[in-house]
Scaffold this motif. Sequence first.
Motif, PDB file in Angstrom:
ATOM      1  N   LYS A  74      38.067  31.815  55.391  1.00 42.19           N
ATOM      2  CA  LYS A  74      37.536  31.665  56.936  1.00 42.19           C
ATOM      3  C   LYS A  74      37.700  32.873  57.206  1.00 42.19           C
ATOM      4  CE  LYS A  74      40.494  30.137  60.940  1.00 42.19           C
ATOM      5  NZ  LYS A  74      38.728  28.884  61.725  1.00 42.19           N
ATOM      6  N   SER A  75      37.813  33.819  56.517  1.00 42.36           N
ATOM      7  CA  SER A  75      37.171  35.336  58.086  1.00 42.36           C
ATOM      8  C   SER A  75      36.634  36.269  57.800  1.00 42.36           C
ATOM      9  CB  SER A  75      38.637  35.761  57.983  1.00 42.36           C
ATOM     10  OG  SER A  75      39.193  36.589  57.224  1.00 42.36           O
ATOM     11  N   GLY A  76      36.445  35.343  55.868  1.00 38.98           N
ATOM     12  CA  GLY A  76      35.027  36.356  55.011  1.00 38.98           C
ATOM     13  C   GLY A  76      35.847  37.519  54.678  1.00 38.98           C
ATOM     14  N   GLU A  77      37.465  37.908  54.843  1.00 41.40           N
ATOM     15  CA  GLU A  77      37.673  39.248  54.720  1.00 41.40           C
ATOM     16  C   GLU A  77      37.927  39.573  52.929  1.00 41.40           C
ATOM     17  OE1 GLU A  77      41.257  40.174  57.334  1.00 41.40           O
ATOM     18  OE2 GLU A  77      41.232  38.487  56.515  1.00 41.40           O
ATOM     19  N   GLY A  78      37.641  40.576  52.293  1.00 45.27           N
ATOM     20  CA  GLY A  78      36.985  40.944  51.444  1.00 45.27           C
ATOM     21  C   GLY A  78      38.281  42.092  50.885  1.00 45.27           C
ATOM     22  N   TYR A  79      39.281  41.920  49.708  1.00 48.05           N
ATOM     23  CA  TYR A  79      40.256  42.576  49.373  1.00 48.05           C
ATOM     24  C   TYR A  79      39.609  43.260  47.913  1.00 48.05           C
ATOM     25  CZ  TYR A  79      42.879  42.037  53.621  1.00 48.05           C
ATOM     26  OH  TYR A  79      43.523  41.925  54.907  1.00 48.05           O
ATOM     27  N   CYS A  80      39.940  44.772  47.623  1.00 46.18           N
ATOM     28  CA  CYS A  80      39.968  45.021  46.010  1.00 46.18           C
ATOM     29  C   CYS A  80      40.726  46.111  45.809  1.00 46.18           C
ATOM     30  CB  CYS A  80      38.604  45.702  45.935  1.00 46.18           C
ATOM     31  SG  CYS A  80      36.928  44.485  46.420  1.00 46.18           S
ATOM     32  N   TYR A  81      41.360  45.379  44.524  1.00 45.07           N
ATOM     33  CA  TYR A  81      42.883  46.850  43.896  1.00 45.07           C
ATOM     34  C   TYR A  81      41.871  46.982  43.197  1.00 45.07           C
ATOM     35  CZ  TYR A  81      45.407  44.147  47.930  1.00 45.07           C
ATOM     36  OH  TYR A  81      46.481  43.899  48.683  1.00 45.07           O
ATOM     37  N   VAL A  82      41.698  48.360  42.483  1.00 40.82           N
ATOM     38  CA  VAL A  82      41.376  48.866  41.552  1.00 40.82           C
ATOM     39  C   VAL A  82      41.931  50.082  40.836  1.00 40.82           C
ATOM     40  CG1 VAL A  82      40.021  50.482  40.838  1.00 40.82           C
ATOM     41  CG2 VAL A  82      39.381  49.003  43.315  1.00 40.82           C
ATOM     42  N   TRP A  83      42.422  49.267  39.504  1.00 42.77           N
ATOM     43  CA  TRP A  83      43.260  50.457  38.823  1.00 42.77           C
ATOM     44  C   TRP A  83      43.238  50.560  37.438  1.00 42.77           C
ATOM     45  CZ3 TRP A  83      44.407  45.674  38.834  1.00 42.77           C
ATOM     46  CH2 TRP A  83      44.055  44.516  38.314  1.00 42.77           C
ATOM     47  N   ASP A  84      43.084  52.127  36.923  1.00 41.93           N
ATOM     48  CA  ASP A  84      42.564  51.926  35.945  1.00 41.93           C
ATOM     49  C   ASP A  84      43.656  52.100  34.776  1.00 41.93           C
ATOM     50  OD1 ASP A  84      44.297  54.341  35.051  1.00 41.93           O
ATOM     51  OD2 ASP A  84      42.984  55.865  36.830  1.00 41.93           O
ATOM     52  N   GLU A  85      43.093  52.007  32.918  1.00 36.50           N
ATOM     53  CA  GLU A  85      44.006  51.604  32.035  1.00 36.50           C
ATOM     54  C   GLU A  85      45.526  52.830  31.569  1.00 36.50           C
ATOM     55  OE1 GLU A  85      42.578  52.484  27.699  1.00 36.50           O
ATOM     56  OE2 GLU A  85      40.927  52.814  29.899  1.00 36.50           O
ATOM     57  N   THR A  86      45.626  53.027  32.816  1.00 37.85           N
ATOM     58  CA  THR A  86      47.245  54.436  32.612  1.00 37.85           C
ATOM     59  C   THR A  86      47.782  54.156  34.202  1.00 37.85           C
ATOM     60  OG1 THR A  86      46.070  56.136  34.231  1.00 37.85           O
ATOM     61  CG2 THR A  86      45.609  55.408  31.549  1.00 37.85           C
ATOM     62  N   GLN A  87      47.426  52.870  35.537  1.00 36.08           N
ATOM     63  CA  GLN A  87      47.948  52.724  36.240  1.00 36.08           C
ATOM     64  C   GLN A  87      48.800  51.125  35.792  1.00 36.08           C
ATOM     65  OE1 GLN A  87      48.832  55.197  37.966  1.00 36.08           O
ATOM     66  NE2 GLN A  87      46.646  56.570  37.693  1.00 36.08           N
ATOM     67  N   GLY A  88      48.505  49.744  36.602  1.00 41.89           N
ATOM     68  CA  GLY A  88      48.577  49.136  36.433  1.00 41.89           C
ATOM     69  C   GLY A  88      48.483  48.111  37.378  1.00 41.89           C
ATOM     70  N   ASP A  89      49.643  46.874  38.417  1.00 42.20           N
ATOM     71  CA  ASP A  89      48.420  46.265  38.584  1.00 42.20           C
ATOM     72  C   ASP A  89      48.235  45.860  40.598  1.00 42.20           C
ATOM     73  OD1 ASP A  89      47.499  43.361  38.827  1.00 42.20           O
ATOM     74  OD2 ASP A  89      48.873  42.377  37.013  1.00 42.20           O
ATOM     75  N   TYR A  90      48.682  44.923  40.797  1.00 43.56           N
ATOM     76  CA  TYR A  90      48.801  44.561  42.665  1.00 43.56           C
ATOM     77  C   TYR A  90      49.918  43.814  42.972  1.00 43.56           C
ATOM     78  CZ  TYR A  90      48.268  39.606  41.712  1.00 43.56           C
ATOM     79  OH  TYR A  90      47.980  38.156  41.476  1.00 43.56           O
ATOM     80  N   LYS A  91      49.721  43.846  44.650  1.00 44.73           N
ATOM     81  CA  LYS A  91      50.907  42.904  45.249  1.00 44.73           C
ATOM     82  C   LYS A  91      50.021  42.886  46.079  1.00 44.73           C
ATOM     83  CE  LYS A  91      53.678  46.115  47.872  1.00 44.73           C
ATOM     84  NZ  LYS A  91      55.362  46.303  47.989  1.00 44.73           N
ATOM     85  N   HIS A  92      49.394  41.657  47.026  1.00 50.18           N
ATOM     86  CA  HIS A  92      48.658  40.929  47.999  1.00 50.18           C
ATOM     87  C   HIS A  92      48.705  40.386  48.936  1.00 50.18           C
ATOM     88  CE1 HIS A  92      44.662  40.512  49.961  1.00 50.18           C
ATOM     89  NE2 HIS A  92      45.337  39.192  49.820  1.00 50.18           N
ATOM     90  N   PHE A  93      49.494  39.088  48.314  1.00 51.41           N
ATOM     91  CA  PHE A  93      49.933  37.520  49.327  1.00 51.41           C
ATOM     92  C   PHE A  93      51.487  38.680  50.179  1.00 51.41           C
ATOM     93  CE2 PHE A  93      47.534  35.439  46.444  1.00 51.41           C
ATOM     94  CZ  PHE A  93      46.251  35.098  47.134  1.00 51.41           C
ATOM     95  N   SER A  94      52.381  39.047  49.842  1.00 53.04           N
ATOM     96  CA  SER A  94      53.036  39.473  50.146  1.00 53.04           C
ATOM     97  C   SER A  94      52.876  40.444  51.992  1.00 53.04           C
ATOM     98  CB  SER A  94      53.888  40.776  49.480  1.00 53.04           C
ATOM     99  OG  SER A  94      53.562  41.656  49.261  1.00 53.04           O
ATOM    100  N   GLU A  95      51.701  41.485  51.459  1.00 56.09           N
ATOM    101  CA  GLU A  95      51.260  42.543  52.464  1.00 56.09           C
ATOM    102  C   GLU A  95      50.662  41.452  53.873  1.00 56.09           C
ATOM    103  OE1 GLU A  95      48.845  44.787  50.770  1.00 56.09           O
ATOM    104  OE2 GLU A  95      50.431  45.878  49.621  1.00 56.09           O
ATOM    105  N   VAL A  96      50.407  39.859  53.230  1.00 51.97           N
ATOM    106  CA  VAL A  96      49.211  38.927  53.782  1.00 51.97           C
ATOM    107  C   VAL A  96      49.919  38.548  55.148  1.00 51.97           C
ATOM    108  CG1 VAL A  96      47.725  37.209  53.951  1.00 51.97           C
ATOM    109  CG2 VAL A  96      47.426  39.125  52.460  1.00 51.97           C
TER     110      VAL A  96
END
Length: 393
Positions: A166-188
């Motif tokens: 709807k809004s066209g907002e874009g989010y990128c969660y970036v990590w290298d192989e020594t790090q991990g994953d994400y949490k997005h929708f809880s913040e939304v």
Amino acid sequence: MILLKFDVKQPKVDHGNSGKTAVLGEADKNYLIKWFEKLPTLPSHYCRSTPANQEKKFPEPGTTLNQLHRDYKQAAEDDGSGQKDQCDTCISAKHGNIDQESYQAHIRAKGEARAEKAKDKETASAKKSVWTLDVQAVLLCPKTKASALYYKTKLQLHNLSFYNLKSGEGYCYVWDETQGDYKHFSEVLDAHPEIEEIVIWSDGFTYQNRNTNLANSLLDLAIKCGVKIVQKYLVVGHTQMEVDSKHATIERKLVGDIYIPHDYVVVMESARLKPSPHVVKQVSHDEVMKLDGSYLSSIRPGKKTGDPTVYNLWALEFQSTGTVQFKLEISEKAIWEKLRQRISLPKKPFSQIRHFKEQLPIKERKYNNLQSMKPVLPTWAHPFYDNLPHHNN
């Protein structure tokens, strides 16, 4: 810099690896010509003195044929025009390797999924948040033209991207192989408490999107935030989504050297201005969380041999009451069925705990390869590679 040559009289399409080509239809040809005319171009600085070359235009510096191909595929998919890459099923049907009934069922499923996504996009509102998500192709670091980097193993980076339809907002969660994953929708949901329903469209990649860990997380979020979350999958081989345009935009901007992972973040943040810049978060291992329990141990819609498996799922619905429903077809005629697997509701809410106690070590060979690249990297980048955790054998 490359010069694009395009034969508008008889352009042809290559059908996979078969070696066969077909003449492009008139409508597709006109669409392709118009798409080329919209590309940003530059006049040649080296051919002006030659009359025959004075009218020639060149793509912006850094443009590659692979990027142009990806951008065209996305534009054609978004517009419903032009030719698209064919999936294994479509190619098999072209060569007569599957029966027409199975092929027609595949085409119907593709159309129904596309129509369903279009309907979700049209009905998106303040209370109904609709997203597409996908992981960009693996990024490598460092990335320069120095010959010392050839044949060396490099650090892998991942970009999990979200696109609000709807809004066209874009989010990128970036990590290298020594790090991990994400949490997005809880913040939304924290930022938009008015949301009552979240719809997520993705491909059907089982390891990434059809798994119990993700299902448990989405169900936990639905229960704790009092919302309904619906996860839907596009048909394999036809998974082009709006979020893919974010990846194409980023790749167009990757024309300079990349020395450390944060350089990718800078590129992603500046890759798009409208309707808003990408929101980019570099994920650290201590931010990667998991539940300290589980609601369900499987999302398989059946139990006995011959029953549907996770590969047959077209949609999952996680309700705030703790109920999980599924659909085996996207069609409006298909009904929601209650997941047959047992769901255990805890006496007290599950907590989020750290998934990784520390950074994940890379192999010694990769560490040594990265160390060997330091002579062609600026000195300020050296500490990053020195401090990478690694195995010693």
